[in-house]
Design a protein around this motif. Structure first.
Motif, mmCIF file in Angstrom:
data_model
loop_
_atom_site.group_PDB
_atom_site.id
_atom_site.type_symbol
_atom_site.label_atom_id
_atom_site.label_comp_id
_atom_site.label_asym_id
_atom_site.label_seq_id
_atom_site.Cartn_x
_atom_site.Cartn_y
_atom_site.Cartn_z
ATOM 1 N N ALA A 1 22.226 -11.020 7.681
ATOM 2 C CA ALA A 1 21.077 -11.918 7.625
ATOM 3 C C ALA A 1 20.314 -11.904 8.938
ATOM 4 N N LYS A 2 21.087 -11.874 10.055
ATOM 5 C CA LYS A 2 20.434 -11.873 11.364
ATOM 6 C C LYS A 2 19.611 -10.609 11.569
ATOM 7 N N ASN A 3 20.129 -9.479 11.076
ATOM 8 C CA ASN A 3 19.395 -8.221 11.221
ATOM 9 C C ASN A 3 18.641 -7.867 9.962
ATOM 10 N N ASN A 4 18.425 -8.879 9.148
ATOM 11 C CA ASN A 4 17.838 -8.556 7.855
ATOM 12 C C ASN A 4 16.370 -8.227 8.007
ATOM 13 N N TYR A 5 16.127 -7.031 8.446
ATOM 14 C CA TYR A 5 14.763 -6.576 8.490
ATOM 15 C C TYR A 5 14.582 -5.494 7.433
ATOM 16 N N VAL A 6 15.233 -5.731 6.315
ATOM 17 C CA VAL A 6 15.016 -4.810 5.204
ATOM 18 C C VAL A 6 13.629 -5.080 4.648
ATOM 19 N N ARG A 7 12.796 -4.086 4.669
ATOM 20 C CA ARG A 7 11.407 -4.292 4.311
ATOM 21 C C ARG A 7 10.971 -3.376 3.197
ATOM 22 N N VAL A 8 10.065 -3.870 2.400
ATOM 23 C CA VAL A 8 9.473 -3.018 1.377
ATOM 24 C C VAL A 8 8.100 -2.577 1.872
ATOM 25 N N ILE A 9 7.901 -1.272 1.971
ATOM 26 C CA ILE A 9 6.563 -0.772 2.260
ATOM 27 C C ILE A 9 5.981 -0.350 0.917
ATOM 28 N N PRO A 10 5.053 -1.110 0.411
ATOM 29 C CA PRO A 10 4.574 -0.789 -0.936
ATOM 30 C C PRO A 10 3.784 0.517 -0.977
ATOM 31 N N LEU A 11 3.960 1.258 -2.024
ATOM 32 C CA LEU A 11 3.134 2.431 -2.276
ATOM 33 C C LEU A 11 2.300 2.096 -3.506
ATOM 34 N N ARG A 12 1.026 1.957 -3.299
ATOM 35 C CA ARG A 12 0.160 1.531 -4.391
ATOM 36 C C ARG A 12 -0.045 2.678 -5.383
ATOM 37 N N SER A 13 -0.015 2.324 -6.651
ATOM 38 C CA SER A 13 -0.178 3.356 -7.673
ATOM 39 C C SER A 13 -1.658 3.595 -7.940
ATOM 40 N N MET A 14 -1.936 4.765 -8.511
ATOM 41 C CA MET A 14 -3.314 5.071 -8.894
ATOM 42 C C MET A 14 -3.569 4.492 -10.280
ATOM 43 N N ARG A 15 -4.766 3.984 -10.469
ATOM 44 C CA ARG A 15 -5.176 3.553 -11.805
ATOM 45 C C ARG A 15 -5.632 4.762 -12.598
ATOM 46 N N GLY A 16 -5.575 4.667 -13.901
ATOM 47 C CA GLY A 16 -6.073 5.756 -14.737
ATOM 48 C C GLY A 16 -7.568 5.948 -14.534
ATOM 49 N N THR A 17 -8.033 7.177 -14.766
ATOM 50 C CA THR A 17 -9.459 7.462 -14.649
ATOM 51 C C THR A 17 -10.133 7.121 -15.980
ATOM 52 N N ILE A 18 -11.392 6.673 -15.879
ATOM 53 C CA ILE A 18 -12.157 6.433 -17.113
ATOM 54 C C ILE A 18 -13.155 7.575 -17.273
ATOM 55 N N PHE A 19 -13.059 8.288 -18.376
ATOM 56 C CA PHE A 19 -13.953 9.413 -18.644
ATOM 57 C C PHE A 19 -14.950 9.067 -19.735
ATOM 58 N N ASP A 20 -16.085 9.762 -19.720
ATOM 59 C CA ASP A 20 -16.985 9.640 -20.860
ATOM 60 C C ASP A 20 -16.553 10.667 -21.905
ATOM 61 N N ARG A 21 -17.323 10.837 -22.995
ATOM 62 C CA ARG A 21 -16.843 11.696 -24.081
ATOM 63 C C ARG A 21 -16.842 13.173 -23.700
ATOM 64 N N ASN A 22 -17.569 13.516 -22.612
ATOM 65 C CA ASN A 22 -17.572 14.914 -22.176
ATOM 66 C C ASN A 22 -16.728 15.118 -20.923
ATOM 67 N N ASN A 23 -15.758 14.241 -20.711
ATOM 68 C CA ASN A 23 -14.846 14.344 -19.570
ATOM 69 C C ASN A 23 -15.520 14.230 -18.215
ATOM 70 N N ILE A 24 -16.583 13.461 -18.158
ATOM 71 C CA ILE A 24 -17.176 13.158 -16.855
ATOM 72 C C ILE A 24 -16.565 11.842 -16.388
ATOM 73 N N ALA A 25 -16.057 11.843 -15.152
ATOM 74 C CA ALA A 25 -15.369 10.647 -14.658
ATOM 75 C C ALA A 25 -16.376 9.548 -14.364
ATOM 76 N N LEU A 26 -16.157 8.374 -14.944
ATOM 77 C CA LEU A 26 -17.053 7.235 -14.713
ATOM 78 C C LEU A 26 -16.437 6.246 -13.736
ATOM 79 N N ALA A 27 -15.126 6.304 -13.609
ATOM 80 C CA ALA A 27 -14.428 5.437 -12.660
ATOM 81 C C ALA A 27 -13.133 6.124 -12.272
ATOM 82 N N TYR A 28 -12.903 6.255 -10.988
ATOM 83 C CA TYR A 28 -11.648 6.870 -10.565
ATOM 84 C C TYR A 28 -11.203 6.313 -9.222
ATOM 85 N N ASP A 29 -9.981 6.640 -8.827
ATOM 86 C CA ASP A 29 -9.448 6.174 -7.546
ATOM 87 C C ASP A 29 -9.624 7.235 -6.486
ATOM 88 N N LYS A 30 -10.064 6.816 -5.316
ATOM 89 C CA LYS A 30 -10.053 7.739 -4.190
ATOM 90 C C LYS A 30 -9.254 7.089 -3.068
#
Lengths: 364, 579
Positions: free
Chosen positions: B50-79
């Motif tokens: 407990a005294k040395n309890n510096y166990v930490r979580v470093i979060p790794l954020r996930s990517m959201r799915g991309t939103i495409f139009d009907r011709n596979n043009i990306a309308l929203a994506y993660d960068k």
């Protein structure tokens, strides 16, 4: 008459009232402590909310103390089916709305009927098992089990694994101590053990994860496993006499995400140590013993089963909650009675207590 | 224990309560045993941890799915963007100083740093993002200067390449913090991104990824001394829309700076190829949190999707529907003729027409949008029948489009008026109702779906925007038959065709497009300038496309026709009308 004579006699229930008051104070102190972070008090909203809930729960407790418990026997089916309709409403309502919209429109609904189920099942089973007449396989075993499983399935669909398991336990618990042939129940338990591997497949992903994590916390050190590891450290570091009020470093450094709800016992273990926990268990023991010893003196079968069911409800919550905090049971998300933050469960437990008080008042 | 057994015997119970009491006791003893093990036997071990309890979580954020139009043009994506983070415990004594230096070094607003710090702090040991979205070079220079005190983290950020064009369809994402109480149940983390409005909200369950993280052990100085575990973040699912980004673009260009909405739909399936509403907003602004104020306070309400979230009087657009009702109820035939003298007098009230049409049959009345003709038809039908048919055409129910916060229109009748306005229904109300005025309201999409049922030979569609999730086709298209006879549909279709094909038709200016359009114009009176409407379909015999242009306070249907003309002309010249 639905109302009994309004004269209050504290003699039989004085101990329990003292125990409840103690639990209320402990609950407030733990939540107060959980609201500290690195020595700073970070917000009083939850504390005030809980104090309001405690007040309301006492009002309900007193109210139900004066309602003749025989009423529930007459209304057992109405209570049961009203609850089923509530659950169905939640389920159907949830289906029409797709995808992520669900949480906005559904929030607040899911919780309550499933909590109410615990009491409605106790009342229903008490009613069925206390009926006079011929006890055969159909009406004293198959019929109640169908009703219980229907209710449990609806809750399982929500999904709330913990509560649906409690309902099944209540059925087995009350059933085993009834007049129905015990071999039925033993057969059922064996059957359950055989089909449980198949049932596992129907669990939701996160429920499966919880179970596998329970078997090996290191599989998922970030999710449920993390909570169990941190919970063990907090409990263990309390040692014999604890670190003292507000001195628990593990809780205050925000290592535990659910510390004021499902993991509240870690706060007690860390701040008051082994002695504190033993004292808490003793308090719970006093309550359970009072209920059982009253039950053994009862001449009315319905009241007998009610007491049995209530004591079983309390015990299973205590055992499963502390068990999961200690890592010996899977994390199924059940609150610790009269202690955890949250209104619905507190209210339900107080109503159960009120029903018991009424039995004490009327059945001498 | 004897008393327990006595009870058992009297009632022939399986077991005595004494056994139950023993069971409870056993349970408690098990718990005490485990507690004893943790707190007494291993107490020192845990207290050291407990005294040395510096166990930490470093979060790794996930990517959201991309939103495409009907011709596979990306309308929203993660960068990926670069952030500067600190660990609160590590900087607890020098916070002010550090923030000042950082703000000076980067020329970054100190207030914003403090705001971010406050907002993002979860615990003393979790990294807190204090500076968000800086370029790689500055990030590296900072790291050189401040060394171990700061952390550079990358994190996915949502980006919308066509900001104003599809903002209403897509919505945006926001951190779950402010709605955490509601979202917790569904396993969201407080800093996880959740969709708000549009597809981002409606299909959040698909788009949402699964965050991961590293579990590390750090010493009191914040140095990493051990690596305990990892969970790899999982990307959300890609979502494909029925929207054609090129058509959406043309819709935006054709609209210019006029308030209103354009809906372009596949007549047969209800798939939306374009759904545009103006004024629009920039979804990216809500991601970075900059300049959102102008969208929130603008009195033109750019956040409202006018196609589905706002109801308007539909005016003459209602005439084809009234025609179907009268034909189906056998109150008129296609050759029934009424005389238009430019007005209808009812008691002392005059209800006007926009011209004097003299004797007209149903075809001509539709083509010329003669009010008097439909006043008379309306009076023959009566409010109950009109209300019944507007309900049948679903003008008072949600279309069921897969976007959140859809509103539904109002098909008034005498009961409604008595209940809501505490007034009785007058014959004048029926007259108004029969040309889509008065209390009647509908969203542009509801009106489009109603007219589309005529285009579609009596079949209703549910408009939809989802084409598929990942590679799986999840099209929601479905049709229900209204039971309206084909003969009557064809009569009204013919009338709507004459709106465009005849010289005197109200939408004759669309004839040069050579698209065989049938349709109906509408100028709906309201407070302020009138709304301009056009809803049509083409080729009129077997329609492929249904179009709706709605201009809020646009003046007249003429303005709407200009937009329709430009829109269809551009589609034609870019060869976008070939399936």
């Amino acid at each position: 008459m639905y109302f009994n004579n309004l004269k209050i006699k504290l003699s039989g229930i004085k101990t329990i009232i003292l125990c409840l008051l103690f639990l209320n104070i402990l609950s407030i102190s733990c939540i107060f402590s959980s609201l500290h972070q690195g020595g700073e008090f970070i917000g009083k909203t939850l504390l005030i909310k809980q104090i309001i809930w405690i007040t309301i729960s006492w009002i309900f407790l007193i109210f139900f103390t004066f309602i003749n418990y025989r009423v529930y026997s007459n209304f057992a089916y109405i209570i049961y089916f009203a609850n089923i309709f509530l659950l169905l409403g939640v389920l159907i309502f949830g289906k029409t709305v797709m995808g992520a919209q669900r949480w906005i429109s559904l929030f607040g609904f899911t919780f309550q009927p499933s909590e109410l189920s615990k009491l409605s099942i106790i009342i229903l089973l008490s009613h069925i098992f206390s009926l006079k007449g011929q006890k055969n396989f159909l009406n004293s075993f198959v019929f109640p089990i169908i009703l219980t499983v229907l209710n449990a399935l609806l809750i399982f669909k929500q999904p709330d694994l913990g509560t649906s398991l409690i309902l099944i336990f209540l059925f087995l618990g009350i059933g085993l101590f009834s007049k129905t042939n015990k071999m039925y129940f033993i057969g059922l338990i064996i059957l359950g053990l055989i089909i449980s591997p198949f049932a596992l497949n129907s669990l939701k992903d996160y429920q499966k994860k919880r179970l596998t994590v329970f078997l090996n916390p290191n599989i998922d050190p970030l999710g449920s496993g993390y909570t169990i590891i941190q919970s063990k450290i907090a409990i263990g570091s309390g040692k014999l006499i604890g670190k003292g009020f507000l001195a628990g470093t593990q809780n205050q450094f925000n290592f535990l995400p659910e510390r004021h709800t499902d993991f509240i016992v870690t706060i007690i273990a860390e701040e008051w140590g082994f002695i504190g926990i033993i004292f808490l268990l003793w308090i719970y023991w006093l309550i359970l013993k009072k209920i059982l010893s009253k039950a053994s003196k009862l001449r009315d079968q319905f009241a007998y089963y009610l007491c049995l069911g209530i004591s079983f409800l309390f015990f299973s919550h205590i055992f499963i909650n502390i068990g999961m905090t200690l890592g010996i049971l899977p994390v199924v998300g059940l609150p610790l009675i009269f202690l955890s933050y949250g209104g619905t469960n507190l209210l339900l437990n107080s109503i159960s207590m009120g029903i018991f008080f009424n039995i004490c008042r009327t059945q001498r | 224990m004897r008393k327990f057994n006595r009870y058992k015997k009297n009632y022939e119970l399986n077991f005595s309560l004494g056994l139950l009491q023993k069971l409870y006791l056993l349970g408690f003893i098990i718990l005490i045993g485990v507690l004893f093990n943790y707190q007494i036997v291993k107490g020192n071990y845990y207290s050291k941890r407990a005294k040395n309890n510096y166990v930490r979580v470093i979060p790794l954020r996930s990517m959201r799915g991309t939103i495409f139009d009907r011709n596979n043009i990306a309308l929203a994506y993660d960068k990926a963007v670069f952030n500067i983070s600190v660990i609160p415990y590590q900087i607890r004594n020098k916070k002010e100083e550090l923030f000042n230096q950082l703000s000076e070094f980067l020329n970054y607003d100190l207030k914003l740093i403090n705001k971010n710090y406050k907002k993002n702090t979860l615990s003393l040991f979790s990294p807190v993002n204090i500076i968000i979205n800086i370029d790689k070079l500055s990030a590296l220079r900072l790291k050189e200067r401040f060394k171990d005190i700061i952390l550079i983290t990358t994190q996915p950020q949502r980006y919308y390449p066509y900001p104003y064009q599809s903002a209403h369809i897509l919505g945006y994402v926001k951190e779950a913090t402010s709605f955490y109480d509601k979202l917790k149940k569904y396993g969201y983390n407080p800093l996880e991104r959740v969709g708000f409005f549009g597809v981002e909200q409606y299909y959040d369950a698909y788009l949402r990824g699964n965050d991961g993280g590293n579990l590390i052990e750090v010493d009191a100085k914040g140095r990493i001394v051990g690596f305990l575990g990892e969970r790899i973040p999982l990307k959300g699912k890609n979502v494909h829309l029925t929207i054609d980004n090129r058509i959406q673009q043309i819709a935006k260009d054709s609209m210019g700076d006029k308030k209103g909405a354009i809906i372009f739909m596949d007549s047969d399936s209800g798939e939306l190829l374009a759904l545009f509403s103006y004024p629009s907003f920039d979804s990216n602004a809500f991601i970075t949190g900059k300049n959102t104020g102008k969208f929130l306070t603008d009195k033109n309400c750019p956040l409202i999707n006018r196609a589905i979230q706002s109801t308007y009087p539909i005016g003459s657009i209602f005439k084809p529907i009234i025609s179907i009702s009268a034909l189906e109820e056998k109150k008129i035939t296609s050759s029934t003729t009424f005389n238009c003298t430019g007005k209808l007098t009812l008691g002392s009230t005059k209800f006007g027409c926009w011209s004097v049409h003299h004797d007209e049959n149903l075809y001509e009345a539709l083509a010329h949008s003669c009010n008097v003709y439909f006043y008379k038809v309306g009076l023959i039908l009566g409010q109950k029948t009109i209300s019944k048919w507007s309900k049948k055409f679903k003008l008072d129910s949600l279309t069921g489009i897969d976007l959140p916060y859809e509103k539904k229109g109002l098909s008034p009748n005498a009961n409604w008026k008595q209940k809501k306005l505490k007034k009785s229904w007058y014959t004048g109300d029926t007259v108004n109702l029969s040309i889509g005025q008065g209390y009647m309201l509908a969203t542009p999409l509801e009106a489009t779906v109603a007219i589309n049922a005529i285009a579609n030979n009596g079949y209703f569609v549910i408009p939809s925007i989802l084409k598929g999730v990942e590679q799986v086709n999840s099209s929601l298209s479905s049709r229900t038959y209204s039971g309206i006879s084909e003969k009557n549909i064809n009569i009204v279709k013919q009338g709507m065709r004459m709106t465009v094909s005849t010289k005197t038709g109200t939408a004759n200016m669309l004839k040069p497009l050579n698209l065989n359009i049938a349709g109906k114009t509408g100028t709906a009176q309201t407070r302020g300038k009138s709304h301009g409407w056009f809803i049509g379909f083409f080729p009129y015999k077997e329609p492929k496309y249904t179009i709706c242009v709605f201009l809020e306070n646009g003046g007249s249907s003429h303005e709407a026709l200009n937009v329709v003309y430009n829109f269809l002309n551009s589609l034609k010249s870019q060869n976008l009308l070939e399936k």
